[in-house]
Design a protein around this motif. Structure first.
Motif, PDB file in Angstrom:
ATOM      1  N   ILE A   1       2.382 -13.335   2.236  1.00 34.03           N
ATOM      2  CA  ILE A   1       2.286 -12.818   0.868  1.00 34.03           C
ATOM      3  C   ILE A   1       3.433 -11.857   0.605  1.00 34.03           C
ATOM      4  O   ILE A   1       3.679 -10.935   1.378  1.00 34.03           O
ATOM      5  CB  ILE A   1       0.934 -12.104   0.647  1.00 34.03           C
ATOM      6  N   TRP A   2       4.139 -12.068  -0.510  1.00 31.71           N
ATOM      7  CA  TRP A   2       5.219 -11.174  -0.919  1.00 31.71           C
ATOM      8  C   TRP A   2       4.644 -10.006  -1.710  1.00 31.71           C
ATOM      9  O   TRP A   2       3.739 -10.187  -2.524  1.00 31.71           O
ATOM     10  CB  TRP A   2       6.223 -11.925  -1.784  1.00 31.71           C
ATOM     11  N   ALA A   3       5.184  -8.814  -1.482  1.00 29.51           N
ATOM     12  CA  ALA A   3       4.770  -7.620  -2.223  1.00 29.51           C
ATOM     13  C   ALA A   3       5.978  -6.706  -2.412  1.00 29.51           C
ATOM     14  O   ALA A   3       6.920  -6.729  -1.617  1.00 29.51           O
ATOM     15  CB  ALA A   3       3.654  -6.891  -1.484  1.00 29.51           C
ATOM     16  N   ILE A   4       5.925  -5.899  -3.454  1.00 30.01           N
ATOM     17  CA  ILE A   4       6.998  -4.957  -3.761  1.00 30.01           C
ATOM     18  C   ILE A   4       6.829  -3.735  -2.871  1.00 30.01           C
ATOM     19  O   ILE A   4       5.823  -3.039  -2.951  1.00 30.01           O
ATOM     20  CB  ILE A   4       6.969  -4.550  -5.243  1.00 30.01           C
ATOM     21  N   ARG A   5       7.823  -3.453  -2.042  1.00 26.49           N
ATOM     22  CA  ARG A   5       7.792  -2.277  -1.156  1.00 26.49           C
ATOM     23  C   ARG A   5       8.532  -1.104  -1.771  1.00 26.49           C
ATOM     24  O   ARG A   5       8.156   0.047  -1.601  1.00 26.49           O
ATOM     25  CB  ARG A   5       8.391  -2.652   0.208  1.00 26.49           C
TER      26      ARG A   5
ATOM     27  N   GLU B   1       0.828  -1.212   0.000  1.00 28.11           N
ATOM     28  CA  GLU B   1       0.000   0.000   0.000  1.00 28.11           C
ATOM     29  C   GLU B   1       0.862   1.261   0.000  1.00 28.11           C
ATOM     30  O   GLU B   1       0.522   2.259  -0.619  1.00 28.11           O
ATOM     31  CB  GLU B   1      -0.914  -0.032   1.239  1.00 28.11           C
ATOM     32  N   ASP B   2       2.020   1.198   0.672  1.00 29.69           N
ATOM     33  CA  ASP B   2       2.894   2.370   0.827  1.00 29.69           C
ATOM     34  C   ASP B   2       4.151   2.292  -0.047  1.00 29.69           C
ATOM     35  O   ASP B   2       5.186   2.845   0.292  1.00 29.69           O
ATOM     36  CB  ASP B   2       3.288   2.545   2.291  1.00 29.69           C
ATOM     37  N   VAL B   3       4.043   1.651  -1.190  1.00 25.06           N
ATOM     38  CA  VAL B   3       5.193   1.467  -2.089  1.00 25.06           C
ATOM     39  C   VAL B   3       5.859   2.799  -2.451  1.00 25.06           C
ATOM     40  O   VAL B   3       5.184   3.836  -2.541  1.00 25.06           O
ATOM     41  CB  VAL B   3       4.756   0.721  -3.378  1.00 25.06           C
TER      42      VAL B   3
END
Length: 158
Positions: free
Chosen positions: A146-150, A59-61
């Motif tokens: 869950i992996w996410a792009i930060r 959400e804060d990428v």
């Protein structure tokens, strides 16, 4: 007895530390994370689905685009990509141009580098742009399994 107890505690501590160590450069099996995530990116891009790409981000990428624009947040990123897909990137095709490199900072934080190419982009006058190449740097975080792009840095190399 105290000496043996101390030795046993030291051995247990060493076992704990080494059991939780994460390799600097992951091998082929661990490379599955990078392969999976880059595949998801390519699928979303080639479907021209800004929402699907946004779902790969936290959400804060913090995302640096190829033109140097720093985008904060998933919503702003998805909005900008939707504009791109409605314009000059309407027919674009994204590809992985080689192997991905992944390194784990912690079990729940990884850095991924991967080379890409994109074709099918239009110039401002509607003529076809040349295929260009670049490299992505991603910091992935794992939250709730869950992996996410930060963090992402996207750079054109040629």
């Amino acid at each position: 007895m105290t000496h043996l107890r101390r030795l046993a505690l030291t051995c247990l501590l060493m076992l704990f530390l080494f059991a939780n160590a994460v390799p600097r450069h992951a091998g082929a099996a661990a490379g599955a994370l990078a392969t999976f995530e880059t595949s998801r990116w390519i699928e979303g891009w080639n479907a021209h689905d800004a929402r699907a790409l946004g779902e790969l981000l936290t959400e804060d990428v913090d995302f640096v685009l190829v033109n140097g624009t720093l985008v904060h947040g998933r919503q702003d990123f998805a909005r900008l990509d939707a504009q791109q897909f409605a314009g000059r990137y309407r027919n674009s095709v994204f590809r992985n141009d080689g192997t991905t490199d992944e390194s784990f900072i912690r079990p729940d934080v990884a850095v991924v580098h991967w080379r890409w190419s994109i074709s099918g982009v239009s110039n401002g006058d509607g003529s076809p742009a040349r295929t260009y190449h670049g490299i992505f740097t991603w910091v992935l975080v794992k939250n709730g399994g869950i992996w996410a792009i930060r963090v992402a840095q996207n750079t054109i190399t040629s």
